[in-house]
Design a protein around this motif. Structure first.
Motif, PDB file in Angstrom:
ATOM      1  N   LYS A  58      16.103   8.493  62.934  1.00 32.97           N
ATOM      2  CA  LYS A  58      16.457   8.242  61.414  1.00 32.97           C
ATOM      3  C   LYS A  58      15.463   8.265  60.553  1.00 32.97           C
ATOM      4  N   VAL A  59      14.135   8.060  61.108  1.00 33.31           N
ATOM      5  CA  VAL A  59      12.826   8.330  60.241  1.00 33.31           C
ATOM      6  C   VAL A  59      11.945   8.979  61.202  1.00 33.31           C
ATOM      7  N   ALA A  60      11.150  10.212  60.544  1.00 35.84           N
ATOM      8  CA  ALA A  60      10.389  11.118  61.216  1.00 35.84           C
ATOM      9  C   ALA A  60       9.264  11.521  60.321  1.00 35.84           C
ATOM     10  N   LEU A  61       8.353  12.157  61.001  1.00 38.29           N
ATOM     11  CA  LEU A  61       6.929  12.770  60.368  1.00 38.29           C
ATOM     12  C   LEU A  61       7.197  14.409  60.146  1.00 38.29           C
ATOM     13  N   PHE A 107      -0.434  17.173  53.096  1.00 36.14           N
ATOM     14  CA  PHE A 107      -0.186  15.618  53.380  1.00 36.14           C
ATOM     15  C   PHE A 107       0.983  15.924  54.542  1.00 36.14           C
ATOM     16  N   VAL A 108       0.709  14.951  55.694  1.00 41.91           N
ATOM     17  CA  VAL A 108       1.937  14.715  56.613  1.00 41.91           C
ATOM     18  C   VAL A 108       2.630  13.695  55.771  1.00 41.91           C
ATOM     19  N   ARG A 109       3.985  13.521  55.960  1.00 47.01           N
ATOM     20  CA  ARG A 109       4.834  12.916  55.409  1.00 47.01           C
ATOM     21  C   ARG A 109       5.950  12.117  56.117  1.00 47.01           C
ATOM     22  N   MET A 110       6.025  10.779  55.840  1.00 41.76           N
ATOM     23  CA  MET A 110       7.130  10.171  56.655  1.00 41.76           C
ATOM     24  C   MET A 110       8.347  10.174  55.659  1.00 41.76           C
ATOM     25  N   GLY A 125      12.728 -10.123  41.663  1.00 38.43           N
ATOM     26  CA  GLY A 125      13.902  -9.900  41.877  1.00 38.43           C
ATOM     27  C   GLY A 125      14.291  -9.143  43.112  1.00 38.43           C
ATOM     28  N   HIS A 126      13.917  -7.790  43.039  1.00 39.63           N
ATOM     29  CA  HIS A 126      14.347  -6.859  44.191  1.00 39.63           C
ATOM     30  C   HIS A 126      13.400  -6.846  45.456  1.00 39.63           C
ATOM     31  N   HIS A 127      14.065  -6.606  46.370  1.00 41.08           N
ATOM     32  CA  HIS A 127      13.214  -6.721  47.721  1.00 41.08           C
ATOM     33  C   HIS A 127      12.713  -5.220  48.062  1.00 41.08           C
ATOM     34  N   ARG A 128      11.621  -4.999  48.142  1.00 37.73           N
ATOM     35  CA  ARG A 128      10.919  -3.682  48.625  1.00 37.73           C
ATOM     36  C   ARG A 128      10.265  -3.572  49.823  1.00 37.73           C
ATOM     37  N   ARG A 129      10.832  -2.352  50.344  1.00 39.86           N
ATOM     38  CA  ARG A 129      10.575  -2.077  51.822  1.00 39.86           C
ATOM     39  C   ARG A 129       9.664  -0.568  51.796  1.00 39.86           C
ATOM     40  N   PRO A 130       8.440  -0.615  51.542  1.00 43.00           N
ATOM     41  CA  PRO A 130       7.503   0.458  51.719  1.00 43.00           C
ATOM     42  C   PRO A 130       7.388   0.992  53.021  1.00 43.00           C
ATOM     43  N   MET A 131       7.369   2.483  53.056  1.00 40.13           N
ATOM     44  CA  MET A 131       7.107   3.015  54.261  1.00 40.13           C
ATOM     45  C   MET A 131       5.605   2.791  54.984  1.00 40.13           C
ATOM     46  N   PRO A 132       5.482   2.373  56.169  1.00 40.44           N
ATOM     47  CA  PRO A 132       4.152   2.105  56.839  1.00 40.44           C
ATOM     48  C   PRO A 132       3.283   3.110  56.871  1.00 40.44           C
ATOM     49  N   VAL A 133       2.815   3.839  56.084  1.00 37.80           N
ATOM     50  CA  VAL A 133       2.164   5.074  56.423  1.00 37.80           C
ATOM     51  C   VAL A 133       0.449   4.932  56.611  1.00 37.80           C
ATOM     52  N   ASN A 134       0.200   3.693  56.443  1.00 40.40           N
ATOM     53  CA  ASN A 134      -1.363   3.404  56.644  1.00 40.40           C
ATOM     54  C   ASN A 134      -1.291   2.855  58.189  1.00 40.40           C
ATOM     55  N   ALA A 135      -0.180   2.620  58.987  1.00 35.03           N
ATOM     56  CA  ALA A 135      -0.321   2.187  60.351  1.00 35.03           C
ATOM     57  C   ALA A 135      -0.980   3.229  61.233  1.00 35.03           C
ATOM     58  N   ALA A 136      -1.795   2.384  62.265  1.00 32.24           N
ATOM     59  CA  ALA A 136      -2.698   3.396  63.168  1.00 32.24           C
ATOM     60  C   ALA A 136      -1.782   4.257  64.055  1.00 32.24           C
ATOM     61  N   HIS A 137      -0.468   3.749  64.354  1.00 29.03           N
ATOM     62  CA  HIS A 137       0.085   4.517  65.223  1.00 29.03           C
ATOM     63  C   HIS A 137       1.634   4.940  64.412  1.00 29.03           C
ATOM     64  N   LEU A 138       1.613   6.178  63.820  1.00 32.60           N
ATOM     65  CA  LEU A 138       2.537   6.491  62.665  1.00 32.60           C
ATOM     66  C   LEU A 138       3.907   6.712  63.339  1.00 32.60           C
ATOM     67  N   ALA A 139       3.876   7.184  64.694  1.00 31.84           N
ATOM     68  CA  ALA A 139       5.206   7.483  65.168  1.00 31.84           C
ATOM     69  C   ALA A 139       6.089   6.140  65.556  1.00 31.84           C
ATOM     70  N   ALA A 159       5.222   3.367  63.976  1.00 29.56           N
ATOM     71  CA  ALA A 159       5.575   2.835  62.576  1.00 29.56           C
ATOM     72  C   ALA A 159       7.022   3.537  62.132  1.00 29.56           C
ATOM     73  N   ALA A 160       7.177   4.630  62.133  1.00 32.62           N
ATOM     74  CA  ALA A 160       8.447   5.202  61.846  1.00 32.62           C
ATOM     75  C   ALA A 160       9.648   4.721  62.412  1.00 32.62           C
ATOM     76  N   ARG A 161       9.293   4.383  63.892  1.00 31.62           N
ATOM     77  CA  ARG A 161      10.614   3.660  64.548  1.00 31.62           C
ATOM     78  C   ARG A 161      10.660   2.359  64.018  1.00 31.62           C
ATOM     79  N   ARG A 162       9.774   1.696  63.791  1.00 34.87           N
ATOM     80  CA  ARG A 162       9.855   0.114  63.390  1.00 34.87           C
ATOM     81  C   ARG A 162      10.653   0.419  61.848  1.00 34.87           C
ATOM     82  N   TYR A 163      10.306   1.217  60.881  1.00 29.41           N
ATOM     83  CA  TYR A 163      10.977   1.287  59.692  1.00 29.41           C
ATOM     84  C   TYR A 163      12.556   1.748  60.017  1.00 29.41           C
TER      85      TYR A 163
END
Length: 221
Positions: A146-149, A156-159, A90-104, A106-110
């Motif tokens: 809107k999304v930062a590290l 842990f570093v966090r998104m 049912g629901h659509h899930r949008r997990p944060m891409p914290v395993n991306a090679a380039h986190l900054a 990835a944060a912009r894409r999210y």
């Protein structure tokens, strides 16, 4: 701010779940779809379990994360696993891409995929007054994106979503339970500006507590 006090942590989770379900149903009825961003923690796990038992048009709901630890997929520290309590279909899930090679990047894409305005943002409250992943003294709370590290915090570093997004939501829910939350709750409501949660907009915010977390509020009433 709407402050609600429940008998215990389980009752607080049920109260919060009922409020969230109502907001999601209302959003779908009014706009045809609903969006919610959720946080992690022990108390939210109870809320998600309760929410899964309620009538919600999940096929029209998209679930985002408020924050996530930068940790490998499947790591027990990850918040994402808590969403497994919600209906698998049912629901659509949008997990944060914290395993991306380039986190900054990835944060912009999210950030680019976020709704213009969330219907609900669910938040917790840490013993030190943090919410989302805005640790005390961390410059992430003043980020213009809107999304930062965050910087390293508790291992842990966090998104994280930033105050810009959280405060633009139609509604905010803060759920806190346990005696260790009593002091930060009191200081927050007294206006202690050293607490990161003080950056939360109080209008259209519901605070759900159990009696232990609310135990230092009586003198304020």
């Amino acid at each position: 701010m709407d402050v609600r006090v429940a008998a215990d942590a389980e009752a607080a989770a049920v109260e919060a779940a009922g409020w969230v379900a109502f907001q999601l149903r209302s959003a779908v009825r009014r706009r045809g779809a609903a969006t919610i961003a959720v946080s992690g923690g022990t108390t939210p796990a109870r809320m998600f379990a309760s929410l899964a038992s309620l009538v919600v048009p999940w096929e029209s709901v998209t679930v985002f994360q408020v924050d996530e630890r930068v940790a490998p997929a499947g790591d027990p520290a990850r918040n994402l696993k808590l969403l497994d309590a919600l209906p698998s279909r049912g629901h659509h899930r949008r997990p944060m891409p914290v395993n991306a090679a380039h986190l900054a990047a990835a944060a912009r894409r999210y950030a680019a995929g976020l709704p213009e305005q969330f219907d609900v943002v669910h938040l917790g409250l840490g013993d030190d007054g943090h919410t989302a992943s805005w640790p005390p003294g961390d410059p992430v709370i003043d980020a213009v994106d809107k999304v930062a590290l965050s910087e390293m915090y508790a291992g842990f570093v966090r998104m994280t979503l930033t105050p810009i997004v959280v405060n633009a939501a139609r509604h905010r829910l803060v759920l806190a339970a346990g005696a260790n939350k009593a002091r930060p709750v009191r200081h927050w409501l007294l206006g202690d500006n050293t607490l990161p949660i003080q950056r939360i907009r109080r209008a259209d915010t519901v605070l759900v507590l159990d009696t232990e977390a609310a135990s230092m509020l009586a003198p304020l009433r």
